[in-house]
Design a protein around this motif. Structure first.
Motif, PDB file in Angstrom:
ATOM      1  N   LYS A 121     -38.494  22.708  71.392  1.00 21.82           N
ATOM      2  CA  LYS A 121     -37.292  22.849  70.560  1.00 21.82           C
ATOM      3  C   LYS A 121     -37.468  23.788  69.367  1.00 21.82           C
ATOM      4  O   LYS A 121     -36.582  24.606  69.097  1.00 21.82           O
ATOM      5  CB  LYS A 121     -36.821  21.470  70.103  1.00 21.82           C
ATOM      6  CG  LYS A 121     -35.492  21.494  69.402  1.00 21.82           C
ATOM      7  CD  LYS A 121     -35.032  20.085  69.082  1.00 21.82           C
ATOM      8  CE  LYS A 121     -33.686  20.098  68.389  1.00 21.82           C
ATOM      9  NZ  LYS A 121     -33.212  18.739  68.105  1.00 21.82           N
ATOM     10  N   ALA A 142     -36.587  27.493  70.055  1.00 26.17           N
ATOM     11  CA  ALA A 142     -35.267  27.873  70.574  1.00 26.17           C
ATOM     12  C   ALA A 142     -34.819  29.181  69.940  1.00 26.17           C
ATOM     13  O   ALA A 142     -35.109  29.451  68.776  1.00 26.17           O
ATOM     14  CB  ALA A 142     -34.259  26.763  70.306  1.00 26.17           C
ATOM     15  N   ARG A 196     -32.336  27.428  74.381  1.00 24.39           N
ATOM     16  CA  ARG A 196     -31.569  26.515  73.527  1.00 24.39           C
ATOM     17  C   ARG A 196     -31.582  25.110  74.091  1.00 24.39           C
ATOM     18  O   ARG A 196     -31.986  24.892  75.232  1.00 24.39           O
ATOM     19  CB  ARG A 196     -30.134  26.997  73.403  1.00 24.39           C
ATOM     20  CG  ARG A 196     -29.359  26.888  74.715  1.00 24.39           C
ATOM     21  CD  ARG A 196     -28.001  27.565  74.653  1.00 24.39           C
ATOM     22  NE  ARG A 196     -27.233  27.376  75.859  1.00 24.39           N
ATOM     23  CZ  ARG A 196     -27.434  28.011  77.014  1.00 24.39           C
ATOM     24  NH1 ARG A 196     -28.403  28.888  77.125  1.00 24.39           N
ATOM     25  NH2 ARG A 196     -26.681  27.773  78.063  1.00 24.39           N
ATOM     26  N   MET A 197     -31.091  24.173  73.290  1.00 25.38           N
ATOM     27  CA  MET A 197     -30.849  22.816  73.769  1.00 25.38           C
ATOM     28  C   MET A 197     -29.557  22.827  74.566  1.00 25.38           C
ATOM     29  O   MET A 197     -28.604  23.512  74.199  1.00 25.38           O
ATOM     30  CB  MET A 197     -30.688  21.835  72.597  1.00 25.38           C
ATOM     31  CG  MET A 197     -31.948  21.524  71.844  1.00 25.38           C
ATOM     32  SD  MET A 197     -33.193  20.625  72.795  1.00 25.38           S
ATOM     33  CE  MET A 197     -32.371  19.101  73.189  1.00 25.38           C
ATOM     34  N   ILE A 202     -33.894  21.011  77.399  1.00 29.88           N
ATOM     35  CA  ILE A 202     -34.062  22.353  76.822  1.00 29.88           C
ATOM     36  C   ILE A 202     -33.770  23.333  77.957  1.00 29.88           C
ATOM     37  O   ILE A 202     -34.165  23.095  79.107  1.00 29.88           O
ATOM     38  CB  ILE A 202     -35.515  22.554  76.347  1.00 29.88           C
ATOM     39  CG1 ILE A 202     -35.807  21.770  75.074  1.00 29.88           C
ATOM     40  CG2 ILE A 202     -35.856  24.018  76.171  1.00 29.88           C
ATOM     41  CD1 ILE A 202     -35.433  22.462  73.791  1.00 29.88           C
ATOM     42  N   VAL A 230     -37.998  29.997  75.389  1.00 28.38           N
ATOM     43  CA  VAL A 230     -37.087  28.898  75.074  1.00 28.38           C
ATOM     44  C   VAL A 230     -35.758  29.456  74.579  1.00 28.38           C
ATOM     45  O   VAL A 230     -35.712  30.196  73.594  1.00 28.38           O
ATOM     46  CB  VAL A 230     -37.706  27.967  74.008  1.00 28.38           C
ATOM     47  CG1 VAL A 230     -36.802  26.771  73.764  1.00 28.38           C
ATOM     48  CG2 VAL A 230     -39.098  27.518  74.435  1.00 28.38           C
ATOM     49  N   ILE A 285     -39.845  18.248  75.180  1.00 36.28           N
ATOM     50  CA  ILE A 285     -38.704  18.765  74.406  1.00 36.28           C
ATOM     51  C   ILE A 285     -39.073  19.004  72.942  1.00 36.28           C
ATOM     52  O   ILE A 285     -38.791  20.084  72.410  1.00 36.28           O
ATOM     53  CB  ILE A 285     -37.463  17.876  74.584  1.00 36.28           C
ATOM     54  CG1 ILE A 285     -36.913  18.090  75.996  1.00 36.28           C
ATOM     55  CG2 ILE A 285     -36.408  18.196  73.532  1.00 36.28           C
ATOM     56  CD1 ILE A 285     -35.746  17.221  76.371  1.00 36.28           C
ATOM     57  N   PRO A 286     -39.727  18.050  72.253  1.00 36.42           N
ATOM     58  CA  PRO A 286     -40.088  18.333  70.858  1.00 36.42           C
ATOM     59  C   PRO A 286     -41.079  19.491  70.709  1.00 36.42           C
ATOM     60  O   PRO A 286     -41.105  20.149  69.669  1.00 36.42           O
ATOM     61  CB  PRO A 286     -40.728  17.032  70.378  1.00 36.42           C
ATOM     62  CG  PRO A 286     -40.287  15.985  71.329  1.00 36.42           C
ATOM     63  CD  PRO A 286     -40.045  16.680  72.631  1.00 36.42           C
TER      64      PRO A 286
END
Length: 137
Positions: A79, A82, A32-33, A47, A30, A75-76
């Motif tokens: 995240k 990240a 980043r957003m 993401i 992962v 996503i949650p």
């Protein structure tokens, strides 16, 4: 002369879709957003994963680089990792509500799943050579 610039409207990265990998063991690195982007379905904030690896199924070892991951379910889960963290799990889908599609999620991996991921990481590890000489001279 070849132009060194890329059109900003050109999408980059590989296309990864959870529906193609339902039930598969997947490892996400992962990054980043993303900023909010416009999609065919409206605005979204995905993401960005520097790498997504499918570890079993029909395409074991398939690698997707710089891929966006969408979805209110996934996503949650991604995240908090990240910044280069790895998330491992099997892709699942919740039961759909009337008129909607079921949310995609990442199911907790088993110990056997973790062992398979560790084997893949070990097989892909590149040995790092020690620098020559004393760096403090």
């Amino acid at each position: 002369m070849t132009d060194v610039f890329t059109d900003p409207s050109t999408a980059t990265g590989d296309q990864w879709k959870p529906k193609t990998h339902l039930g598969r063991l997947v490892m996400f690195t992962v990054d980043r957003m993303s900023e909010e982007i416009t999609t065919d379905f409206g605005p979204a904030t995905p993401i960005i994963c520097s790498q997504i690896v499918v570890l079993d199924g029909e395409d074991p070892g398939a690698v997707f680089d710089d891929a966006f991951v969408f979805g209110a379910g996934m996503i949650p889960q991604l995240k908090p990792s990240a910044g280069g963290g790895k998330v491992l799990g099997r892709i699942g889908q919740r039961e759909a509500k009337p008129g909607k599609s079921g949310a995609w999620f990442i199911d907790v991996p088993t110990d056997a799943d973790k062992d398979l991921a560790r084997q893949w990481i070990a097989a892909k590890a590149q040995p790092v050579a020690a620098p020559a000489g004393n760096p403090f001279d």
